[in-house]
Design a protein around this motif. Structure first.
Motif, mmCIF file in Angstrom:
data_model
loop_
_atom_site.group_PDB
_atom_site.id
_atom_site.type_symbol
_atom_site.label_atom_id
_atom_site.label_comp_id
_atom_site.label_asym_id
_atom_site.label_seq_id
_atom_site.Cartn_x
_atom_site.Cartn_y
_atom_site.Cartn_z
ATOM 1 N N GLU A 159 0.829 -1.205 0.000
ATOM 2 C CA GLU A 159 0.000 0.000 0.000
ATOM 3 C C GLU A 159 0.868 1.262 0.000
ATOM 4 O O GLU A 159 1.951 1.290 0.572
ATOM 5 N N ARG A 160 0.365 2.304 -0.656
ATOM 6 C CA ARG A 160 1.049 3.606 -0.709
ATOM 7 C C ARG A 160 0.179 4.672 -0.065
ATOM 8 O O ARG A 160 -0.970 4.421 0.283
ATOM 9 N N PHE A 161 0.695 5.880 0.044
ATOM 10 C CA PHE A 161 -0.049 7.017 0.582
ATOM 11 C C PHE A 161 -0.702 7.825 -0.535
ATOM 12 O O PHE A 161 -0.310 7.733 -1.692
ATOM 13 N N ASN A 162 -1.642 8.672 -0.150
ATOM 14 C CA ASN A 162 -2.225 9.701 -1.009
ATOM 15 C C ASN A 162 -2.787 9.163 -2.326
ATOM 16 O O ASN A 162 -2.641 9.808 -3.364
ATOM 17 N N GLY A 163 -3.365 7.992 -2.300
ATOM 18 C CA GLY A 163 -3.978 7.461 -3.504
ATOM 19 C C GLY A 163 -3.004 7.006 -4.566
ATOM 20 O O GLY A 163 -3.391 6.726 -5.692
ATOM 21 N N GLU A 164 -1.706 6.952 -4.214
ATOM 22 C CA GLU A 164 -0.723 6.462 -5.188
ATOM 23 C C GLU A 164 -0.995 4.990 -5.478
ATOM 24 O O GLU A 164 -1.484 4.255 -4.629
ATOM 25 N N GLU A 165 -0.664 4.583 -6.684
ATOM 26 C CA GLU A 165 -0.821 3.176 -7.062
ATOM 27 C C GLU A 165 0.002 2.305 -6.112
ATOM 28 O O GLU A 165 1.137 2.659 -5.771
ATOM 29 N N PRO A 166 -0.543 1.167 -5.691
ATOM 30 C CA PRO A 166 0.239 0.277 -4.824
ATOM 31 C C PRO A 166 1.449 -0.276 -5.572
ATOM 32 O O PRO A 166 1.474 -0.310 -6.807
ATOM 33 N N ILE A 167 2.442 -0.680 -4.815
ATOM 34 C CA ILE A 167 3.608 -1.343 -5.398
ATOM 35 C C ILE A 167 3.264 -2.820 -5.485
ATOM 36 O O ILE A 167 2.882 -3.435 -4.488
ATOM 37 N N MET A 168 3.379 -3.376 -6.668
ATOM 38 C CA MET A 168 3.134 -4.799 -6.865
ATOM 39 C C MET A 168 4.497 -5.490 -6.832
ATOM 40 O O MET A 168 5.290 -5.351 -7.768
ATOM 41 N N LEU A 169 4.787 -6.175 -5.744
ATOM 42 C CA LEU A 169 6.109 -6.771 -5.563
ATOM 43 C C LEU A 169 6.460 -7.770 -6.656
ATOM 44 O O LEU A 169 7.636 -7.940 -6.991
ATOM 45 N N ASP A 170 5.444 -8.407 -7.237
ATOM 46 C CA ASP A 170 5.738 -9.388 -8.286
ATOM 47 C C ASP A 170 6.231 -8.734 -9.576
ATOM 48 O O ASP A 170 6.666 -9.415 -10.495
ATOM 49 N N GLN A 171 6.205 -7.405 -9.657
ATOM 50 C CA GLN A 171 6.810 -6.710 -10.795
ATOM 51 C C GLN A 171 8.334 -6.645 -10.659
ATOM 52 O O GLN A 171 9.020 -6.324 -11.615
ATOM 53 N N TYR A 172 8.822 -6.922 -9.457
ATOM 54 C CA TYR A 172 10.259 -6.853 -9.185
ATOM 55 C C TYR A 172 10.827 -8.223 -8.815
ATOM 56 O O TYR A 172 11.823 -8.663 -9.377
ATOM 57 N N ILE A 173 10.167 -8.880 -7.858
ATOM 58 C CA ILE A 173 10.653 -10.172 -7.379
ATOM 59 C C ILE A 173 10.486 -11.206 -8.484
ATOM 60 O O ILE A 173 9.412 -11.379 -9.042
ATOM 61 N N GLY A 174 11.563 -11.885 -8.804
ATOM 62 C CA GLY A 174 11.549 -12.874 -9.876
ATOM 63 C C GLY A 174 11.895 -12.285 -11.225
ATOM 64 O O GLY A 174 11.963 -12.999 -12.217
ATOM 65 N N LYS A 175 12.114 -10.986 -11.257
ATOM 66 C CA LYS A 175 12.473 -10.325 -12.508
ATOM 67 C C LYS A 175 13.781 -9.556 -12.381
ATOM 68 O O LYS A 175 14.457 -9.294 -13.363
ATOM 69 N N LYS A 176 14.115 -9.184 -11.145
ATOM 70 C CA LYS A 176 15.277 -8.344 -10.888
ATOM 71 C C LYS A 176 15.812 -8.683 -9.496
ATOM 72 O O LYS A 176 15.041 -9.055 -8.614
ATOM 73 N N LYS A 177 17.106 -8.555 -9.295
ATOM 74 C CA LYS A 177 17.644 -8.693 -7.943
ATOM 75 C C LYS A 177 16.936 -7.660 -7.073
ATOM 76 O O LYS A 177 16.760 -6.512 -7.472
ATOM 77 N N THR A 178 16.519 -8.092 -5.883
ATOM 78 C CA THR A 178 15.704 -7.223 -5.035
ATOM 79 C C THR A 178 16.152 -7.316 -3.587
ATOM 80 O O THR A 178 16.479 -8.397 -3.096
ATOM 81 N N ILE A 179 16.153 -6.176 -2.921
ATOM 82 C CA ILE A 179 16.362 -6.118 -1.475
ATOM 83 C C ILE A 179 15.097 -5.527 -0.874
ATOM 84 O O ILE A 179 14.684 -4.425 -1.251
ATOM 85 N N LEU A 180 14.470 -6.278 0.017
ATOM 86 C CA LEU A 180 13.334 -5.773 0.773
ATOM 87 C C LEU A 180 13.869 -5.327 2.127
ATOM 88 O O LEU A 180 14.453 -6.121 2.858
ATOM 89 N N GLN A 181 13.704 -4.055 2.432
ATOM 90 C CA GLN A 181 14.139 -3.524 3.722
ATOM 91 C C GLN A 181 12.888 -3.344 4.576
ATOM 92 O O GLN A 181 12.034 -2.510 4.271
ATOM 93 N N PHE A 182 12.771 -4.125 5.647
ATOM 94 C CA PHE A 182 11.627 -4.037 6.549
ATOM 95 C C PHE A 182 11.980 -3.103 7.697
ATOM 96 O O PHE A 182 12.999 -3.297 8.358
ATOM 97 N N VAL A 183 11.137 -2.075 7.911
ATOM 98 C CA VAL A 183 11.408 -1.083 8.942
ATOM 99 C C VAL A 183 10.157 -0.794 9.752
ATOM 100 O O VAL A 183 9.039 -1.124 9.357
ATOM 101 N N ALA A 184 10.392 -0.140 10.897
ATOM 102 C CA ALA A 184 9.323 0.337 11.761
ATOM 103 C C ALA A 184 9.516 1.840 11.961
ATOM 104 O O ALA A 184 10.616 2.354 11.802
ATOM 105 N N VAL A 185 8.440 2.521 12.286
ATOM 106 C CA VAL A 185 8.508 3.942 12.618
ATOM 107 C C VAL A 185 7.842 4.102 13.975
ATOM 108 O O VAL A 185 6.694 3.700 14.132
#
Length: 172
Positions: free
Chosen positions: A37-63
């Motif tokens: 999910e994104r903010f302000n009505g931005e299109e969501p990020i579809m992880l399957d557009q990256y994972i399996g197509k490109k080297k990817t680093i997912l950085q999990f964070v908290a605020v």
């Protein structure tokens, strides 16, 4: 005669049984582990557009998380300079208003980031602490995770390369 300790023990056991049954029947068996999910009505990020197509680093964070805040400048620089590795920051804990303020005003984030406040993606990748870095190759293989602070872009790239080489047996 039942004493207070016995009553507490019985309540504890019944609570555990109730929690287990709730998890069995109420938890979504098919959580959405693709849509970020994104903010302000931005299109969501579809992880399957990256994972399996490109080297990817997912950085999990908290605020708020001071270690995560420390990493944001070099994460953004790394994301901007890397053509072969996509970096996606996934916020899995925090209040929406604080998260939005941090990413839009304090970090002025320009790289891909989004919300996973139901923790479905974090749970899928086993991210329980903040920050956690999950490394994936271009085929979508999970190369492993690094649940600690990383000091700079060079260390991030080295951690990715180490995980990649270990997974593909190039480090022997």
């Amino acid at each position: 005669m039942i004493n207070k300790i016995s009553i507490v023990l019985i309540l504890f056991i019944l609570g555990g049984i109730g929690y287990t049954l709730y998890g069995f029947f109420a938890v979504d068996k098919n959580p959405d582990i693709v849509t970020l999910e994104r903010f302000n009505g931005e299109e969501p990020i579809m992880l399957d557009q990256y994972i399996g197509k490109k080297k990817t680093i997912l950085q999990f964070v908290a605020v708020p998380c001071e270690c995560c805040s420390f990493s944001m400048p070099f994460i953004q620089q790394f994301a901007k300079e890397q053509d072969d590795i996509e970096v996606i920051t996934i916020i899995f804990y925090g209040k929406r208003s604080e998260i939005q303020d941090k990413f839009e005003n304090e970090y002025k984030a320009t790289h891909l980031y989004g919300l996973d406040l139901d923790r479905s993606i974090a749970n899928h990748y086993g991210a329980t602490v903040s920050p956690t870095y999950v490394f994936l190759d271009e085929e979508g293989n999970n190369l492993g995770a690094y649940p600690y602070i990383i000091l700079d872009a060079e260390e991030l790239l080295q951690r990715y390369d180490d995980a990649f080489n270990k997974f593909h047996n190039k480090g022997e």
